[in-house]
Write a protein that holds these residues in place. Structure first.
Motif, PDB file in Angstrom:
ATOM      1  N   ASP A 290      59.353 -26.321  32.004  1.00 33.75           N
ATOM      2  CA  ASP A 290      60.263 -26.234  30.692  1.00 33.75           C
ATOM      3  C   ASP A 290      60.429 -25.060  29.566  1.00 33.75           C
ATOM      4  O   ASP A 290      61.132 -24.671  29.274  1.00 33.75           O
ATOM      5  CB  ASP A 290      59.739 -27.620  29.826  1.00 33.75           C
ATOM      6  CG  ASP A 290      60.817 -28.207  28.934  1.00 33.75           C
ATOM      7  OD1 ASP A 290      61.950 -28.369  29.329  1.00 33.75           O
ATOM      8  OD2 ASP A 290      60.571 -28.109  27.569  1.00 33.75           O
ATOM      9  N   GLU A 291      59.164 -24.271  29.692  1.00 35.91           N
ATOM     10  CA  GLU A 291      59.105 -23.092  29.130  1.00 35.91           C
ATOM     11  C   GLU A 291      60.041 -22.025  29.748  1.00 35.91           C
ATOM     12  O   GLU A 291      60.780 -21.378  29.127  1.00 35.91           O
ATOM     13  CB  GLU A 291      57.820 -22.420  29.061  1.00 35.91           C
ATOM     14  CG  GLU A 291      56.765 -22.794  27.975  1.00 35.91           C
ATOM     15  CD  GLU A 291      55.414 -22.274  28.250  1.00 35.91           C
ATOM     16  OE1 GLU A 291      55.195 -21.237  29.220  1.00 35.91           O
ATOM     17  OE2 GLU A 291      54.226 -22.972  28.143  1.00 35.91           O
ATOM     18  N   ARG A 293      62.724 -22.906  31.360  1.00 34.04           N
ATOM     19  CA  ARG A 293      64.063 -23.286  31.086  1.00 34.04           C
ATOM     20  C   ARG A 293      64.476 -22.743  29.514  1.00 34.04           C
ATOM     21  O   ARG A 293      65.470 -22.355  29.466  1.00 34.04           O
ATOM     22  CB  ARG A 293      64.321 -24.989  31.150  1.00 34.04           C
ATOM     23  CG  ARG A 293      65.457 -25.554  30.781  1.00 34.04           C
ATOM     24  CD  ARG A 293      65.219 -26.918  30.382  1.00 34.04           C
ATOM     25  NE  ARG A 293      64.525 -27.275  29.246  1.00 34.04           N
ATOM     26  CZ  ARG A 293      64.914 -27.225  27.848  1.00 34.04           C
ATOM     27  NH1 ARG A 293      66.043 -26.829  27.795  1.00 34.04           N
ATOM     28  NH2 ARG A 293      63.998 -27.539  26.833  1.00 34.04           N
ATOM     29  N   GLN A 294      63.712 -22.849  28.656  1.00 34.07           N
ATOM     30  CA  GLN A 294      63.885 -22.432  27.191  1.00 34.07           C
ATOM     31  C   GLN A 294      64.101 -21.062  27.362  1.00 34.07           C
ATOM     32  O   GLN A 294      64.869 -20.422  26.558  1.00 34.07           O
ATOM     33  CB  GLN A 294      62.693 -22.907  26.533  1.00 34.07           C
ATOM     34  CG  GLN A 294      62.579 -24.299  26.190  1.00 34.07           C
ATOM     35  CD  GLN A 294      61.336 -24.744  25.390  1.00 34.07           C
ATOM     36  OE1 GLN A 294      61.168 -23.957  24.372  1.00 34.07           O
ATOM     37  NE2 GLN A 294      60.689 -25.898  25.710  1.00 34.07           N
ATOM     38  N   ARG A 295      63.362 -20.130  28.035  1.00 31.15           N
ATOM     39  CA  ARG A 295      63.300 -18.884  28.099  1.00 31.15           C
ATOM     40  C   ARG A 295      64.682 -18.281  28.635  1.00 31.15           C
ATOM     41  O   ARG A 295      65.263 -17.517  28.497  1.00 31.15           O
ATOM     42  CB  ARG A 295      62.180 -18.364  28.988  1.00 31.15           C
ATOM     43  CG  ARG A 295      62.043 -16.859  29.014  1.00 31.15           C
ATOM     44  CD  ARG A 295      60.912 -16.430  30.155  1.00 31.15           C
ATOM     45  NE  ARG A 295      59.679 -16.689  29.497  1.00 31.15           N
ATOM     46  CZ  ARG A 295      59.082 -15.496  28.860  1.00 31.15           C
ATOM     47  NH1 ARG A 295      59.357 -14.360  29.362  1.00 31.15           N
ATOM     48  NH2 ARG A 295      57.866 -15.626  28.668  1.00 31.15           N
ATOM     49  N   THR A 311      72.514 -22.033  31.098  1.00 35.35           N
ATOM     50  CA  THR A 311      71.315 -22.747  30.994  1.00 35.35           C
ATOM     51  C   THR A 311      71.183 -23.350  32.416  1.00 35.35           C
ATOM     52  O   THR A 311      72.065 -23.166  33.308  1.00 35.35           O
ATOM     53  CB  THR A 311      71.328 -24.041  30.167  1.00 35.35           C
ATOM     54  OG1 THR A 311      72.738 -24.782  30.489  1.00 35.35           O
ATOM     55  CG2 THR A 311      71.707 -23.569  28.402  1.00 35.35           C
ATOM     56  N   ASN A 346      70.643 -28.744  31.147  1.00 34.26           N
ATOM     57  CA  ASN A 346      69.728 -27.913  30.375  1.00 34.26           C
ATOM     58  C   ASN A 346      68.414 -28.706  30.217  1.00 34.26           C
ATOM     59  O   ASN A 346      67.905 -29.114  29.107  1.00 34.26           O
ATOM     60  CB  ASN A 346      70.323 -27.462  29.108  1.00 34.26           C
ATOM     61  CG  ASN A 346      69.418 -26.610  28.388  1.00 34.26           C
ATOM     62  OD1 ASN A 346      68.448 -25.752  29.051  1.00 34.26           O
ATOM     63  ND2 ASN A 346      69.671 -26.438  27.020  1.00 34.26           N
TER      64      ASN A 346
END
Ligand SMILES: Nc1nc2c(ncn2[C@@H]2O[C@H](COP(=O)(O)OP(=O)(O)OP(=O)(O)O)[C@@H](O)[C@H]2O)c(=O)[nH]1
Length: 371
Positions: A290-291, A293-295, A311, A346
């Motif tokens: 998840d980190e 994905r956000q990055r 995304t 996303n």
């Protein structure tokens, strides 16, 4: 910068060894073992007939050991030990028949076979280390026994075989260096995605299979994550194919930088990537992914003075929790990735309960995609 794929190779797969590849070594060793076993068997029965019982027994023992070796060499994890265990006594025997009194005066020619065999079977470094002392022993013996340093004709006779041996050693060394480099280059290209420099699908599959085998042996869990870029077609359509290529490359280096050296990432094709996260449970993997994905969502991509973002959607599955087989685990991660797409993209999907509820949604989405 070093190509991404090179940095993601695990130690067991790093190249650097030369000589034949393991399957070829095994085939060659089996042939060598069988030829030597037959020869020793014949000599053993001859020695027995001649009344040399101790020699006959020794040769019979060697023959038996080689027959066992023929059956074991195909799968033995100790291939190198088998090879060294064969080469050292064989080379010692060849030195022996060169130095024993009244032996054949041409027995020294076997010294020329030593670098060929040891380079092929052990590679450049170990091949040189093993062959050189035996060749040196034969050369030294000849120099001491037959070298008359006051007689030019005798010196010529001495130098001919010595220089020939050196030339053979030098050329085999050069040849093996170039051959090993060419082979590494070929293998690298066959296993690497040309655009991103990441391992390609076949290399990913091989690593995935091996990871599962290792996990079965060690019992250490791992996580498979499948990642797909969202609406990638629209990037290609709006900014052009080159912008899409830049996005794929930027994404690949982001993945490589973020993952641990024990993890593995490959491009499975198009805008889909696979990640193997070793020695990780589902909880930690979900956090890490998840980190990631956000990055990725925050990462700017620059193309022709333009800046854009993209995304990605992840489906993750954990071994052995979600499935004990490679196919089952892959299907699980793939199904969850499709669910993530269906839920608006996303996102990271790893939830079994949600998955069960939405099985039919996923099937529907797949059917739509197929259309
Ligand atoms: N630039 C570029 N595009 C590629 C490459 N490989 C595949 N593509 C494009 O990736 C796009 C994939 O589109 P789709 O499968 O429809 O997926 P998507 O647009 O990402 O939509 P979703 O996955 O549903 O979010 C296609 O337009 C392909 O042409 C590549 O190497 N370079």
């Amino acid at each position: 910068m070093q190509p991404a794929s090179k940095r993601t190779l695990d130690h067991s797969q790093q190249r650097g060894k030369s000589g034949l590849r393991d399957p070829h070594r095994r085939i060659l060793m089996r042939i060598i073992f069988s030829v030597t076993a037959v020869t020793l068997g014949l000599f053993s029965s001859l020695q027995f007939t001649a009344g040399n019982y101790w020699l006959a027994s020794l040769e019979a023992f060697g023959c038996l050991a080689l027959v066992v070796g023929m059956f074991r060499i195909g799968t033995s994890p100790y291939l190198r030990r088998w090879i060294i265990g064969y080469l050292i006594p064989t080379f010692s025997f060849l030195v022996l028949i060169t130095v024993v009194p009244k032996a054949s005066s041409t027995a020294f020619v076997w010294a020329y076979a030593m670098p060929v065999l040891s380079y092929l079977l052990l590679g450049k470094k170990a091949g040189l280390l093993l062959a050189a002392p035996f060749m040196f022993a034969i050369a030294a013996y000849h120099a001491v026994m037959f070298g008359d340093f006051d007689d030019p004709a005798s010196l010529i006779d001495l130098f001919n075989p010595l220089i020939c041996g050196l030339v053979i050693l030098l050329f085999i060394h050069l040849y093996e260096t170039m051959r090993a480099e060419a082979e590494d280059e070929l293998v690298y290209h066959a296993e690497t995605d040309a655009l991103t420099g990441l391992p390609n699908r076949s290399r990913f599959q091989a690593t995935y299979d091996r990871t599962l085998e290792e996990a079965r042996r060690s019992g250490i869990q791992f996580v498979l994550a499948l990642m797909d870029i969202d609406h990638f077609k629209s990037i290609n359509d709006s900014l052009g194919h080159d912008a899409g290529d830049i996005a794929l490359k930027t994404l690949a280096s982001c993945l490589v930088q973020r993952l641990r050296s024990t993890d593995f990432v490959g491009r499975l094709g198009g805008e889909e990537f696979g990640l193997i996260l070793r020695d990780t449970d589902m909880h930690s993997a979900q956090k890490l992914v998840d980190e990631l994905r956000q990055r990725i969502a925050a990462m700017p991509i620059f193309y022709a003075g333009e800046k854009f973002h993209l995304t990605v959607t992840f489906g993750i599955a954990s071994w052995p929790r979600d499935s004990a087989t490679t196919t089952g685990l892959y299907q699980s991660a793939d199904r969850r990735m499709y669910l993530g797409k269906h839920r608006g993209r996303n996102t990271v999907v790893s939830d079994d309960a949600a998955e069960a509820d939405s099985q039919h949604e996923c099937q529907q989405l797949r059917a739509n995609n197929a259309d």
